[in-house]
Motif scaffolding. Structure first.
Motif, PDB file in Angstrom:
ATOM      1  N   PHE A  10     -36.058  14.328   4.872  1.00  0.00           N
ATOM      2  CA  PHE A  10     -35.489  13.280   5.712  1.00  0.00           C
ATOM      3  C   PHE A  10     -34.145  13.753   6.215  1.00  0.00           C
ATOM      4  CE2 PHE A  10     -35.096   8.816   6.855  1.00  0.00           C
ATOM      5  CZ  PHE A  10     -33.722   8.649   6.946  1.00  0.00           C
ATOM      6  N   VAL A  11     -33.972  13.774   7.546  1.00  0.00           N
ATOM      7  CA  VAL A  11     -32.689  14.146   8.116  1.00  0.00           C
ATOM      8  C   VAL A  11     -32.356  13.208   9.260  1.00  0.00           C
ATOM      9  CG1 VAL A  11     -32.869  16.573   7.471  1.00  0.00           C
ATOM     10  CG2 VAL A  11     -33.696  15.830   9.716  1.00  0.00           C
ATOM     11  N   GLU A  12     -31.106  13.197   9.645  1.00  0.00           N
ATOM     12  CA  GLU A  12     -30.671  12.387  10.772  1.00  0.00           C
ATOM     13  C   GLU A  12     -30.925  13.124  12.089  1.00  0.00           C
ATOM     14  OE1 GLU A  12     -27.047   9.914   8.597  1.00  0.00           O
ATOM     15  OE2 GLU A  12     -26.589  11.465  10.074  1.00  0.00           O
ATOM     16  N   THR A  13     -30.936  12.391  13.161  1.00  0.00           N
ATOM     17  CA  THR A  13     -31.072  12.988  14.487  1.00  0.00           C
ATOM     18  C   THR A  13     -30.026  14.081  14.678  1.00  0.00           C
ATOM     19  OG1 THR A  13     -31.963  10.949  15.428  1.00  0.00           O
ATOM     20  CG2 THR A  13     -30.976  12.532  16.953  1.00  0.00           C
ATOM     21  N   GLY A  14     -30.500  15.221  15.192  1.00  0.00           N
ATOM     22  CA  GLY A  14     -29.611  16.360  15.384  1.00  0.00           C
ATOM     23  C   GLY A  14     -29.559  17.312  14.210  1.00  0.00           C
ATOM     24  N   GLY A  15     -30.173  16.933  13.115  1.00  0.00           N
ATOM     25  CA  GLY A  15     -30.160  17.764  11.922  1.00  0.00           C
ATOM     26  C   GLY A  15     -31.178  18.896  11.982  1.00  0.00           C
ATOM     27  N   SER A  16     -31.223  19.651  10.894  1.00  0.00           N
ATOM     28  CA  SER A  16     -32.096  20.830  10.828  1.00  0.00           C
ATOM     29  C   SER A  16     -32.906  20.835   9.536  1.00  0.00           C
ATOM     30  CB  SER A  16     -31.253  22.111  10.888  1.00  0.00           C
ATOM     31  OG  SER A  16     -30.561  22.225  12.099  1.00  0.00           O
ATOM     32  N   LEU A  17     -34.063  21.452   9.607  1.00  0.00           N
ATOM     33  CA  LEU A  17     -34.912  21.698   8.451  1.00  0.00           C
ATOM     34  C   LEU A  17     -35.614  23.034   8.666  1.00  0.00           C
ATOM     35  CD1 LEU A  17     -36.733  18.280   7.846  1.00  0.00           C
ATOM     36  CD2 LEU A  17     -35.080  19.337   6.307  1.00  0.00           C
TER      37      LEU A  17
END
Length: 120
Positions: A10-17
């Protein structure tokens, strides 16, 4: 041949995985490797693919944000995902076209899926 995918979250908008998928078992050869995704209510779609020669292709919606790569020594395919958007939310599946030891033909093998959720 078994595929094990990992790296979802789970990440916020603009994040990376970064997703990874390891192929194991008695494998003689691996051809193309790829990532697919399926969002609720939608069909599974190809996100990115890479050939044994390193040629890549992407669905238009992820170009410039997602990068597929592979490590043939480790039978692993990666998906680096940057600048993630809520519409990227889906279960991501890896697929490998491989020839198992003792067989004459290539077959497609699927991983179990890893959930990626992007908050708006």
């Amino acid at each position: 041949v078994q595929l094990q995918a990992s790296g979802g979250g789970f990440v916020e908008t603009g994040g990376s995985l970064e997703l990874s998928c390891v192929a194991s078992g008695s494998i003689t050869s691996i051809n193309a490797m790829g990532w697919y995704r399926q969002a609720p209510g939608y069909q599974r779609e190809l996100v990115a693919a890479i050939t044994s020669g390193g040629n890549t292709k992407y669905v238009d919606s992820v170009k410039g944000r997602l990068t597929i790569s592979r490590d043939d020594a480790k039978n692993t395919v990666f998906l680096q995902m940057n600048n993630l958007k809520p519409e990227d939310t889906a279960v991501y599946y890896c697929r490998t076209r491989a020839r198992a030891t003792g067989t004459a033909f290539f077959n497609n093998y699927w991983g179990q899926g890893t959930l990626v959720t992007i908050s708006s």
